[in-house]
Scaffold this active site. Sequence first.
Site, short mmCIF file in Angstrom:
data_model
loop_
_atom_site.label_atom_id
_atom_site.label_comp_id
_atom_site.label_asym_id
_atom_site.label_seq_id
_atom_site.Cartn_x
_atom_site.Cartn_y
_atom_site.Cartn_z
N LYS A 90 0.83 -1.23 0.00
CA LYS A 90 0.00 0.00 0.00
C LYS A 90 0.85 1.26 0.00
O LYS A 90 2.02 1.23 0.41
CB LYS A 90 -0.94 0.02 1.21
N ASP A 138 -2.13 -2.37 10.06
CA ASP A 138 -2.37 -2.33 8.61
C ASP A 138 -2.95 -3.63 8.06
O ASP A 138 -3.29 -3.71 6.88
CB ASP A 138 -1.05 -2.07 7.86
O1 C5P Z 1 0.53 -2.27 14.29
P1 C5P Z 1 1.94 -2.49 13.89
O2 C5P Z 1 2.62 -3.57 14.69
O3 C5P Z 1 2.14 -2.67 12.43
O4 C5P Z 1 2.69 -1.14 14.26
C1 C5P Z 1 4.09 -1.08 14.36
C2 C5P Z 1 4.49 0.09 15.26
O5 C5P Z 1 4.15 1.32 14.62
C3 C5P Z 1 3.77 0.14 16.59
O6 C5P Z 1 4.43 -0.63 17.56
C4 C5P Z 1 3.87 1.63 16.91
O7 C5P Z 1 5.14 1.96 17.39
C5 C5P Z 1 3.73 2.27 15.55
N1 C5P Z 1 2.33 2.67 15.24
C6 C5P Z 1 1.76 3.71 15.95
N2 C5P Z 1 0.46 4.07 15.68
C7 C5P Z 1 -0.25 3.45 14.72
C8 C5P Z 1 0.31 2.40 13.97
C9 C5P Z 1 1.63 2.02 14.27
O8 C5P Z 1 2.40 4.31 16.82
N3 C5P Z 1 -1.51 3.84 14.49
#
Ligand code: C5P
Length: 308
Positions: A18, A149
Site C-alpha cells: 500500500k 495495517d
Molecule cells: O501495528 P503495527 O505492529 O504494524 O505497528 C508497528 C508500530 O508502529 C507500533 O508498535 C507503533 O510503534 C507504531 N504505530 C503507531 N500508531 C499506529 C500504527 C503504528 O504508533 N496507528
Amino acid sequence: MASPVTETEAVRVRVAGKVNLALRSGPRRPDGYHSLATVFQAVSVFDEVEATWAKPGQITVSVVGEQADLVPSGESNLAVKAARLLAATAGAGQPLGAELLVRKAIPVTGGMAGGSADAAGALLACAVLWDLDVTPDELRELGAQLGADVPFCLAGGTALGTGRGDQLAPVLSRGTYHWVLAFNEAELSTPAVFAKFDELGLATEPLTVPSALLNALVRGDVQALGRTLVNDMEPAALALRPELRQVLDAGRELGAIAAMVSGSGPTVAFLAPNEPAAVDLSVKLSGAGLCRAVKRVSGPVPGARLVV
Ligand code: C5P
C-alpha cells in the site's frame, strides 16, 4: 461447496502493498499507538503466501525473494503469528499445522505494509487450507490484533483508516493511478519513525484527511490528487534519513506530479500523470542511480486473494 484441500495441495494467496495518500497522525496514546486518519491505496506490488499441510501443531515459514534475508524466519515472523492466532481462535485450538512459503516483492521495512501483507496472506491461506468456518469480519478482527495495517491488506482497494488505521471505511475512487516507487537501501523501522514524530512534535489537530483529496479520488483527477497528498510522517522519516530528500527532488525534476515518502518510509512514491509518463519516469529514475530499485505500479488493486 469447494472440496477440502488435500495434504499435498498448496493454497496460494496474493497480497498487495500500500501507499498512504494521506497519513495524518495525532499524538502518542497511552497504549503506545497513535490515532490516525489515513487514506490507503493498495498498489500492484505483491507478496505471495503459500500454505501446505504440516504435522499437527507445527507452523513453519520460509521466505524467498530479493530481501528474504531481512525477514525473520521463526516465531517472530508475522505470517507464523497469523497462522498460530488463527489456529488458536477459529481453529478452536485444534493442533493444526502449516508450512508457509512467502515470496517477497514488497520492500521489507519499507513503509508499504509488507509484514502486514504477509500476515493477511497467511490468515486467508490457512483459513482455506484448514477449511475453517471463518467470516471476512472475523479475519479482519484477527488481522487487527496482528498489526494496524493488516485489515487493510485483507481488504485492498482504497479505504479511509481511523483508530490505529485498522478501522476501515470504503472510499470512492475512480480510475487507475500510476506510481513509480523508489526502493531504498536503508530500512526505517516504523516505531523509530513514530518516536521521531513525537520528538519533533508533529502531531496534527484536528485529525482529518483533506476533503479536496477525497474529491479528487471521486473525480479521478490525478492532478488534484497530486496537489493534496499529505504525509505527517515525512518530516520524521527525512530527519532520520536526510538522503531521501535527494530522491524526492530527483523524481520531481524528472516529471512526477507529486513525490512523497510512503508511510513511514524509506520507500518514496512518485505519482505520474499517466502510464507512458510513469514508464519514462521509471527509466530516468533508474538511470539516476539514487536508489536500490525502481518499480512501476498502479492502484487501486484488490487485497488478499486466492490464486487459483
Ligand atoms: O501495528 P503495527 O505492529 O504494524 O505497528 C508497528 C508500530 O508502529 C507500533 O508498535 C507503533 O510503534 C507504531 N504505530 C503507531 N500508531 C499506529 C500504527 C503504528 O504508533 N496507528
